[in-house]
Each structure stands twice: as structure tokens, then as C-alpha cells.
Scaffold this motif. Structure first.
Motif, short mmCIF file in Angstrom:
data_model
loop_
_atom_site.label_atom_id
_atom_site.label_comp_id
_atom_site.label_asym_id
_atom_site.label_seq_id
_atom_site.Cartn_x
_atom_site.Cartn_y
_atom_site.Cartn_z
N SER A 1 50.83 28.54 5.48
CA SER A 1 49.47 28.36 6.02
C SER A 1 48.82 27.08 5.51
O SER A 1 47.95 26.51 6.18
CB SER A 1 48.60 29.56 5.66
N LEU A 2 49.22 26.64 4.34
CA LEU A 2 48.69 25.42 3.75
C LEU A 2 49.45 24.18 4.23
O LEU A 2 49.18 23.06 3.76
CB LEU A 2 48.74 25.50 2.22
N GLY A 3 50.39 24.38 5.13
CA GLY A 3 51.12 23.26 5.70
C GLY A 3 52.30 22.80 4.89
O GLY A 3 52.83 21.68 5.09
N LEU A 4 52.75 23.65 3.96
CA LEU A 4 53.89 23.28 3.11
C LEU A 4 55.21 23.70 3.75
O LEU A 4 55.27 24.72 4.42
CB LEU A 4 53.74 23.94 1.73
N ILE B 1 56.91 37.19 -0.56
CA ILE B 1 56.69 36.89 0.86
C ILE B 1 55.25 36.45 1.09
O ILE B 1 54.97 35.54 1.88
CB ILE B 1 57.03 38.11 1.73
N MET B 2 54.29 37.08 0.38
CA MET B 2 52.88 36.68 0.52
C MET B 2 52.71 35.21 0.13
O MET B 2 52.00 34.45 0.80
CB MET B 2 51.98 37.55 -0.37
N LYS B 3 53.35 34.80 -0.94
CA LYS B 3 53.24 33.41 -1.37
C LYS B 3 53.88 32.46 -0.36
O LYS B 3 53.39 31.34 -0.13
CB LYS B 3 53.88 33.25 -2.75
N THR B 4 54.94 32.92 0.28
CA THR B 4 55.57 32.11 1.34
C THR B 4 54.61 31.92 2.50
O THR B 4 54.49 30.81 3.05
CB THR B 4 56.87 32.80 1.82
N ILE B 5 53.91 32.99 2.88
CA ILE B 5 52.94 32.92 3.98
C ILE B 5 51.80 31.97 3.62
O ILE B 5 51.35 31.15 4.43
CB ILE B 5 52.40 34.32 4.31
N ILE B 6 51.32 32.09 2.39
CA ILE B 6 50.22 31.22 1.93
C ILE B 6 50.65 29.76 1.99
O ILE B 6 49.92 28.90 2.49
CB ILE B 6 49.78 31.62 0.51
N ALA B 7 51.83 29.49 1.44
CA ALA B 7 52.32 28.11 1.43
C ALA B 7 52.47 27.56 2.83
O ALA B 7 52.08 26.40 3.12
CB ALA B 7 53.66 28.06 0.69
N ASP C 1 40.67 35.72 11.99
CA ASP C 1 42.06 35.59 11.57
C ASP C 1 42.05 35.16 10.10
O ASP C 1 41.75 34.01 9.77
CB ASP C 1 42.77 34.53 12.42
N VAL C 2 42.37 36.10 9.22
CA VAL C 2 42.34 35.83 7.78
C VAL C 2 43.70 36.16 7.16
O VAL C 2 43.77 36.67 6.04
CB VAL C 2 41.19 36.60 7.08
N VAL C 3 44.76 35.85 7.90
CA VAL C 3 46.11 36.18 7.42
C VAL C 3 46.39 35.54 6.07
O VAL C 3 46.92 36.19 5.16
CB VAL C 3 47.16 35.73 8.46
N MET C 4 46.04 34.26 5.90
CA MET C 4 46.31 33.61 4.63
C MET C 4 45.54 34.26 3.50
O MET C 4 46.09 34.56 2.43
CB MET C 4 45.96 32.12 4.70
N GLN C 5 44.26 34.52 3.72
CA GLN C 5 43.43 35.11 2.67
C GLN C 5 43.85 36.54 2.35
O GLN C 5 43.82 36.96 1.18
CB GLN C 5 41.95 35.06 3.08
N VAL C 6 44.26 37.29 3.37
CA VAL C 6 44.76 38.65 3.13
C VAL C 6 46.05 38.60 2.33
O VAL C 6 46.28 39.44 1.44
CB VAL C 6 44.95 39.41 4.47
N SER C 7 46.90 37.63 2.62
CA SER C 7 48.13 37.47 1.84
C SER C 7 47.79 37.16 0.38
O SER C 7 48.44 37.67 -0.54
CB SER C 7 48.99 36.36 2.43
N MET C 8 46.77 36.34 0.17
CA MET C 8 46.30 36.06 -1.19
C MET C 8 45.82 37.34 -1.87
O MET C 8 46.16 37.61 -3.03
CB MET C 8 45.16 35.05 -1.15
N ALA C 9 45.04 38.12 -1.15
CA ALA C 9 44.49 39.35 -1.73
C ALA C 9 45.59 40.35 -2.04
O ALA C 9 45.59 40.98 -3.11
CB ALA C 9 43.47 39.97 -0.78
#
Length: 381
Positions: A378-381, A370-376, A313-321
Motif C-alpha cells: 500500500s505504501l508503494g514498496l 501478511i499484514m506487513k506485506t499488505i502495508i508495504a 477503504d481503510v485496508v492499509m490501516q486495518v492491516s496495521m491495526a
């Protein structure tokens, strides 16, 4: 750089595919761009060589290989031009839904044609009033006996004109709370009464890729065309968007690599003030900076692809990429166009087409915001 997930067999596969594309695609691609279409004959040629639906099991006519072969296919198609993106959508975005959630009857009915190129697929998510907010779709599918009646409108649909089989995101329970629990996915075939295609949309770039509006007016389809279970559409979309966004990041990385390679060749032969412009410090420093970003991008992307193939499960990293690579390619192409000078603005140079083709990568498959929203998140923000 040696890819983490590729073997000698993959390199042989790439060599054969590149030779095929140099013969069957490269000489005609400019014409396809002018005509705003990729001919169906080319799809069938891809199918005959095993380049469609590589992940489809052998029992349905495919090769049954893992995502690594799709990566090779996607990279080689992108090297020809971003206007071939609909093939990757067919292979790596739409078919996985059928493979993962489709009934045996659906697989037997459609997968063989998807592998040969006789069936071209599309997925209809976006609507005039709903893009990144998928839970806001308004297309409905009302159960009536052994059929569903679809009503609604879709837009910006890749393969919208060419497609024979469209996976439609719709609401089977418009009153569900929260709204995403009422979403389902239903297959609609070409020729179904009430299913009409609107105009082929005129885009800034990716001209050979057909993109269209779709309309459903009391479109009646068999209930057996429901994908998986009713009400689980949003769940299915969430599970598959990781690969879709990874596919976009791969295309962006490949486009950046190709554009820089072409630009290096150009600055070596283009002369100004009595010497090649590659001798000027500005040129050298600019290319050094771009090459560094591209190399770093490839390192991150390759380990991410390997992890995805391994089932992580690399959803956060894929969103980063997805967000980083699609921003990076825009920077690379713009800088390379500048290094071409006035010639970079001419259609005869590939950098001009890349300049038109790559901006949309940061928009489709979920905007970079939206990718940045997912990343944030995932980081617990």
C-alpha cells in the motif's frame, strides 16, 4: 475514552447485553472451556435477544443496524472469553457474504435461521497446504448439470463442529491463470452426502471454541448454492477481509483492556514485603507503560471503526491495526501474568487463560507477516 461511533442508545444496548452475559455466559464459561464447546442453547438465547445477525435486515428477522452494534457485541463477548469468537465470526465475517452477494432465495432460506441461532455458520478457507496463500487452495467444485461436486479438505475451521451452513472456498476452474480467477464460494449444508467433519482439533487456547477439519468426498450440492458469480470468490474474499481483520483487532484491544483492569485490581490487594505490590516502582511503571499502549491503541482503533462504518477503504490501516493490536495484546498479557507471579500461572486466574488465548490472534485472519506485506504494498514498496 468516548468512542467516536457510539451513542446513548449503544450504551443502553451494552448494559442490557452485559447483564444477559453475566447471567447466561459468565457462570458457565469455565464449564464450556472444559467441555470444549459452546452449547447451541446459548446460541438460541443470543438469537432470542437479538444478538445474532444484528446487521440482517428486518425482513429476514434481524435488526438491520450498522456495524457499530456488532462492535459492542464483539467487545462484550471478548470480555467473557476469547472462546466465544465463533459468534463474532458468524455475525461479522460469514453473514456479510450472504448479505452482500447472496441471491434472494439464499437469503430467504438461511438468514432467518442465522438470526435465531438455529443455523450456525462457518467459512472454510484454510487447507493443510494453503493458509495465507488463499489462491493456493486445492478443493475443487466441478459443475455437473444443476449441481457442483466438491472434493477436498479444510482445516482449522472455526465453528467446524457446530456449523449447519459452511461457506467453502474452492476452485471451479483449477486451470485458471492467474489461479485466483478460478476461485468461487459455495454453501454446503449440514447433512449433505459426502460432507464429513473430522476431529475437533485440540488447541493451545480458546478451548470452548470448536475448531475442526472438514472433508468433501464427491459432495454434491445444488448449483444454486453458488455465492454470487463463479470465478469471483477471490474478489469477494478481498472485499470482506477488511472487516474480518478489524474484528480481530477489536478482540485484541478488548482483551488487553480487560487483562490490565483485572491486573490493577490484583496488584492493589496482593501484598509482598508488608505492602501491596502496587506500591513498588516496577509494578507502577509497568502498568503505566501498558496503560499508555492500550490508550493509544483504543484511539487508533476507534477512529478506524468510525471510518469503516462510513464506508471508507481503510485496508492499509486495518492491516496495521490487525498486526499491531494482536502483537500488543500478547505483550500486555505476558507482562500482566508476570505481575501476578505464581498465581498468574494458575487456571483460576483469568490471566492464565488469556495467555493461552491471545497468541493465535496474530495468526488467523491472515498472519501478521501478511499484514506487513499488505502495508508495504500500500505504501508503494
Amino acid at each position: 475514552m468516548k468512542h467516536l461511533y457510539l451513542t446513548e442508545e449503544h450504551e443502553m444496548f451494552r448494559t442490557a447485553l452485559r447483564k444477559f452475559l453475566e447471567k447466561e455466559a459468565v457462570p458457565y464459561f469455565d464449564q464450556w472451556e472444559r467441555e470444549h464447546r459452546v452449547p447451541r442453547e446459548f446460541w438460541r438465547k443470543l438469537g432470542a435477544q437479538g444478538y445474532l445477525g444484528p446487521s440482517v435486515p428486518e425482513e429476514y428477522g434481524g435488526a438491520g443496524v450498522d456495524f457499530s452494534y456488532s462492535v459492542v457485541i464483539g467487545e462484550e463477548l471478548e470480555r467473557v472469553g476469547s472462546g466465544l469468537t465463533g459468534i463474532g465470526l458468524h455475525n461479522d465475517i460469514v453473514l456479510p457474504y450472504l448479505l452482500s452477494y447472496g441471491s434472494e432465495a439464499q437469503k430467504k432460506k438461511w438468514l432467518p435461521g442465522c438470526v435465531t441461532g438455529d443455523i450456525i455458520t462457518a467459512i472454510a478457507m484454510t487447507e493443510p497446504g494453503a493458509g495465507s496463500d488463499l489462491a493456493g487452495v486445492r478443493t475443487t467444485a466441478v459443475r455437473d448439470g444443476d449441481t457442483y461436486i466438491l472434493n477436498g479438505q479444510k482445516t482449522f475451521i472455526t465453528n467446524g463442529i457446530a456449523s449447519d451452513l459452511v461457506l467453502v472456498v474452492c476452485k471451479t476452474d483449477p486451470h485458471a491463470n492467474p489461479p485466483h480467477r478460478g476461485m468461487s464460494l459455495i454453501w454446503v449444508e449440514r447433512g449433505t452426502p459426502g460432507f464429513e467433519r473430522g476431529r475437533q482439533l485440540e488447541k493451545v487456547g480458546q478451548h470452548s471454541q470448536d475448531t475442526a477439519e472438514l472433508f468433501f468426498d464427491n459432495c454434491r450440492v445444488p448449483a444454486s448454492n453458488l455465492l454470487g458469480e463463479e470465478g469471483k470468490g477471490f474478489q469477494y474474499l478481498t472485499e470482506k477481509l477488511q472487516q474480518e481483520r478489524l474484528v480481530v483487532a477489536i478482540a485484541a484491544q478488548t482483551s488487553a483492556e480487560e487483562t490490565l483492569k483485572e491486573t490493577i485490581a490484583y496488584v492493589k490487594q496482593r501484598k509482598a514485603f508488608g505492602q501491596p505490590i502496587s506500591k513498588f516502582q516496577n509494578t507502577r511503571f509497568t502498568i503505566a507503560e501498558l496503560a499508555t499502549k492500550i490508550e493509544l491503541g483504543r484511539a487508533f482503533l476507534d477512529q478506524l471503526i468510525a471510518r469503516h462504518i462510513a464506508g471508507e477503504d481503510v485496508v492499509m490501516q486495518v492491516s496495521m491495526a490487525k498486526y499491531w493490536h494482536t502483537d500488543m495484546v500478547k505483550e500486555v498479557v505476558a507482562a500482566c501474568m508476570q505481575l501476578h507471579g505464581g498465581y498468574g500461572y494458575m487456571e483460576e486466574y483469568k490471566v492464565a487463560r488469556r495467555y493461552r488465548d491471545v497468541p493465535v490472534m496474530s495468526i488467523y485472519a491472515g498472519t501478521n507477516e501478511i499484514m506487513k506485506t499488505i502495508i508495504a504494498k500500500s505504501l508503494g514498496l
